[in-house]
Design a protein around this motif. Structure first.
Motif, mmCIF file in Angstrom:
data_model
loop_
_atom_site.group_PDB
_atom_site.id
_atom_site.type_symbol
_atom_site.label_atom_id
_atom_site.label_comp_id
_atom_site.label_asym_id
_atom_site.label_seq_id
_atom_site.Cartn_x
_atom_site.Cartn_y
_atom_site.Cartn_z
ATOM 1 N N LEU A 86 3.024 3.889 3.855
ATOM 2 C CA LEU A 86 3.332 2.754 4.037
ATOM 3 C C LEU A 86 4.417 2.586 5.368
ATOM 4 N N LEU A 87 2.842 1.992 6.156
ATOM 5 C CA LEU A 87 2.605 2.346 7.273
ATOM 6 C C LEU A 87 2.653 0.839 7.783
ATOM 7 N N GLY A 88 4.157 0.664 9.262
ATOM 8 C CA GLY A 88 4.141 -0.624 10.292
ATOM 9 C C GLY A 88 3.715 -0.546 11.873
ATOM 10 N N PRO A 109 0.809 -0.582 2.782
ATOM 11 C CA PRO A 109 0.376 1.208 1.858
ATOM 12 C C PRO A 109 -1.450 1.373 2.033
ATOM 13 N N SER A 110 -1.217 2.693 2.045
ATOM 14 C CA SER A 110 -2.024 3.586 1.685
ATOM 15 C C SER A 110 -2.660 2.673 0.694
ATOM 16 N N GLU A 111 -4.377 3.802 0.684
ATOM 17 C CA GLU A 111 -5.418 2.891 -0.038
ATOM 18 C C GLU A 111 -5.019 3.159 -1.619
ATOM 19 N N GLY A 112 -4.392 3.060 -2.740
ATOM 20 C CA GLY A 112 -4.251 3.346 -4.326
ATOM 21 C C GLY A 112 -3.023 3.889 -4.702
ATOM 22 N N SER A 113 -1.823 3.882 -2.987
ATOM 23 C CA SER A 113 -1.214 3.610 -3.125
ATOM 24 C C SER A 113 0.243 2.790 -3.862
ATOM 25 N N GLU A 114 1.068 2.976 -5.193
ATOM 26 C CA GLU A 114 2.126 1.772 -5.730
ATOM 27 C C GLU A 114 2.912 2.193 -5.050
#
Length: 206
Positions: free
Chosen positions: A60-62, A16-21
């Motif tokens: 949300l990356l991989g 996840p990116s910073e701060g994302s839920e």
């Protein structure tokens, strides 16, 4: 650094990116895109909110690794404001990326929209969707990427093919939620899949 997540149907972890839920359940990925969030590099270079470079959307990356692939998911959103969107995102760096969006248009209709960024972003509408869900797909064949969309997950409409450039290093792949003009948007993805395969024809809907 946020902890990576395992998403059903995807054989690599996504961060996840910073701060994302992000919420991941059996067959579903969900997130709330914050107000005035987007990934876009305006080509005009002008000042003002609409022309700023915005890279604050939740992601949300991989890393899928080397080789050809086909990545797809059914997407939907709680569309409220213009440009609210659920997005499949292909990311190399802040100036080289592409996104395939299910987005609310300025006219209020729901559309498949694509953006490819090589220094600055372009923006192209594809087709309108009668319903609040659609299938999106990103594929790689060599150095070429292809975007497709489907209303039934079977027949795929060609959206565009492109190259991001050479010597960009490893790309990342995954999901994004955005609400550029609004006060937030709940987005969802289900039936995600990733296959290490090569499309036979980028344009024929297979």
């Amino acid at each position: 650094m946020p902890a990576p997540l395992a998403v059903p149907g995807i054989p690599f972890e996504l961060t996840p990116s910073e701060g994302s839920e992000w919420a991941v359940t059996d067959d579903r990925v969900e997130v709330l895109a914050p107000p005035h969030s987007d990934i876009f590099v305006d080509p005009s270079g002008e000042s003002g909110t609409a022309a700023e470079t915005l890279l604050n959307a939740v992601t949300l990356l991989g890393a899928p690794g080397e080789g050809d692939f086909v990545f797809a998911a059914r997407v939907g959103a709680d569309f409220r404001a213009t440009f609210d969107a659920a997005v499949l995102l292909l990311w190399a760096d802040e100036r080289h990326w592409a996104k395939l969006c299910f987005e609310r248009s300025p006219a209020g209709s729901l559309m498949v929209v694509s953006v490819v960024t090589r220094g600055v972003s372009d923006d192209a509408n594809s087709f309108t969707v009668d319903g609040d869900e659609v299938w999106l797909r990103i594929s790689r064949v060599g150095r070429v990427f292809a975007l497709h969309a489907s209303t039934d997950g079977d027949w795929w409409h060609f959206v565009r093919a492109f190259a991001l450039g050479d010597d960009l290093g490893e790309v990342r792949l995954g999901f994004e939620g955005q609400s550029p003009t609004g006060d937030g948007c709940a987005v969802r993805f289900d039936r995600a899949s990733f296959a290490r395969t090569t499309l036979g024809d980028l344009r024929n809907g297979s």
